[in-house]
Design an enzyme around this catalytic site. Sequence first.
Site, short mmCIF file in Angstrom:
data_model
loop_
_atom_site.label_atom_id
_atom_site.label_comp_id
_atom_site.label_asym_id
_atom_site.label_seq_id
_atom_site.Cartn_x
_atom_site.Cartn_y
_atom_site.Cartn_z
N TRP B 102 40.09 33.31 -80.88
CA TRP B 102 40.37 34.40 -79.94
C TRP B 102 40.86 35.64 -80.66
O TRP B 102 40.49 36.76 -80.29
CB TRP B 102 41.31 33.93 -78.83
CG TRP B 102 40.59 32.97 -77.94
CD1 TRP B 102 40.70 31.62 -77.93
CD2 TRP B 102 39.56 33.30 -76.99
NE1 TRP B 102 39.81 31.08 -77.01
CE2 TRP B 102 39.10 32.08 -76.43
CE3 TRP B 102 38.98 34.48 -76.56
CZ2 TRP B 102 38.09 32.02 -75.46
CZ3 TRP B 102 37.98 34.44 -75.60
CH2 TRP B 102 37.54 33.22 -75.06
N ASP B 172 48.10 38.49 -76.78
CA ASP B 172 47.21 37.77 -75.87
C ASP B 172 47.86 36.42 -75.56
O ASP B 172 47.74 35.47 -76.31
CB ASP B 172 45.84 37.56 -76.52
CG ASP B 172 44.90 36.73 -75.65
OD1 ASP B 172 45.32 36.26 -74.57
OD2 ASP B 172 43.73 36.55 -76.05
N LYS B 196 44.74 29.57 -66.95
CA LYS B 196 45.43 28.48 -67.64
C LYS B 196 46.76 28.19 -66.92
O LYS B 196 46.90 27.16 -66.28
CB LYS B 196 45.67 28.82 -69.11
CG LYS B 196 44.37 28.77 -69.94
CD LYS B 196 43.88 30.15 -70.27
CE LYS B 196 42.84 30.27 -71.36
NZ LYS B 196 41.80 29.33 -71.55
#
Lengths: 360, 360
Positions: B102, B172, B196
């Site tokens: 990511w 993030d 999530k």
Amino acid sequence: MARKFNFSAGPAMLPTAVIERAQQEMLDWNDSGMSVMEMSHRGKEYMSIAAKAEKDLREVMAIPDNYKVLFLQGGASSQFAMIPLNLMGDKTSADYINTGMWSKKAIAEAKRYITVNIAADTSEGGFTSVPTQAELKLNSDAAYVHYTPNETIGGVEFDYIPETNGVPLIADMSSTILSRPIDVSKFGMIYAGAQKNIGPAGLTIVIIRDDLLGTASASCPTMFNYSTHAENDSMYNTPATYSWYMAGLVFEWIKEQGGLEGMAEVNKRKADKLYAAIDATDFYGSPVAINGRSWMNVPFTLADAGLDAEFLKGAAERGLVTLKGHRSVGGMRASIYNAMPEEGVDALVAFMQEFASKQG
Amino acid sequence: MARKFNFSAGPAMLPTAVIERAQQEMLDWNDSGMSVMEMSHRGKEYMSIAAKAEKDLREVMAIPDNYKVLFLQGGASSQFAMIPLNLMGDKTSADYINTGMWSKKAIAEAKRYITVNIAADTSEGGFTSVPTQAELKLNSDAAYVHYTPNETIGGVEFDYIPETNGVPLIADMSSTILSRPIDVSKFGMIYAGAQKNIGPAGLTIVIIRDDLLGTASASCPTMFNYSTHAENDSMYNTPATYSWYMAGLVFEWIKEQGGLEGMAEVNKRKADKLYAAIDATDFYGSPVAINGRSWMNVPFTLADAGLDAEFLKGAAERGLVTLKGHRSVGGMRASIYNAMPEEGVDALVAFMQEFASKQG
């Protein structure tokens, strides 16, 4: 409490049968032991839901094979930038038809990226009509022609598809998609926010012809590039999985109603009844030219605006809600999308007649 | 069928109590006569839902008053472009810490808009550790420092917050937000995809310090400009209303669990149990350095990869699903977000022990 007849312009009513099914499947979809909200978008369960929704939409709208269907986030407002960023190619200008608040927003954003030619503009008349084909000043060298077939706020709807002589026609169909059959092949791209005729907010459908992909400008963000999503079946990143699922349930429901022919029949009848009630007495008025009247968003005024509050109160007491007109227009607005039952329009018409005879 | 223990990395499990409440409110929210999905985002019912969600999130995370909380669409992947487009200001470079898949994606997109300095890079070790503070090569003239506190795929989590000496720190937090208390004041901006620890996919939370607003580049699309959303309480256009509502239910649930202190206690216990099971035998292995082990995403391998398929089959038979590791890492991955009950981890640990003793 009983479900209300909600005339909101969007988010708006969903078919009761669809919500009931979602409720029933909420904790455990199809014996999967999980809610659709909890499923990996890469898992076989969710992939089957996503694929079925696209298949049903293609069937319902008779979308030709040379069009991609994308399930995106960001609303029509994101499309306003994505369109010039993706479609200008080596052209320097695009044609826009200005028929209301949403056209204006699309134009304002496009101007930041491309020269905008206004092909027609009905603002002088207060956005209450549609330009004729003959009135459109189209440029053969435009990258594309953009218009808004149905203006949600003004309640103005085109009664024809503009002929653009080969220049790609781009349509913001947010508030009219799925209301009746349309010939997709006449468009380069169709886009629509979901929250009127498709499903919950947070999903935007884009139907784009293959030859318009792959020409995004160098500065276009990856997530704003149609090719990113077309090449990854709208799963480059995690899509709005639950809204996509709900949209699929709506597409199934439309098929059960006889498809878009079935929807069109009911929608026309609903609109005819409501406009007839408006036109039947001077107590009510429609600001929109007859040939530009929307099937989906019906603004109307009371001759005496001093009665507006009482009208809204009486309507609410009968379970007829969200009828207040947009702040920019005033008066009333009844949005009667696919999911508004005919009985809802009948109840509104009955109340309008009763109110007019009591107050008139 | 009984609800499964779903170890998906996201979309992932939601608390059963939250889904049950959503199910119960599905057709008629709070005697409104409509589903939350059907509500106008401008109506008083929905405005109260949206405001309550923001208030609860602010309370749960102890977000200081000089931070805006935005409820956006587009996922973390959209943030990868929005960050440089909004935050570069008059600077020409930004620092990025590269600790996994990511981070890499954030870097690749940022490079399209700004010079990226790699402050640290753990790719040589296969993204299995976190760099120490001393290893970070930070530039005092960077527009910002970006990092990924928890890498969802590698299962690598920072055990400290980098000190950036006044340069705004951007994180993030998609797969770690709400897992434990954090000091928001140490960050310029925190962002997280919802799917999530927050709620259904299609919602992205951005927590941004006021002084970082208002500096977007001239070419930044209106919908990618944080100021657009900050100035309109995330209602410049129609937000993902239902996901926002669901997030609000999750925030209420977190409060009922004792807030982030309560979550942290359970999460640490869950992670400790699972890592103990992995470390207890050579039959299993963890690729991640001890101090970089994630509480949320736990990759592990079987010493004999030839048994992977049988392991997954046996787990599925016990209702333990979505344990297959990411295609780039292989093996297994158990994502144990807030909504994974401790009993789910206990069941997984029991199965791991049983499988190892039978096969080992």
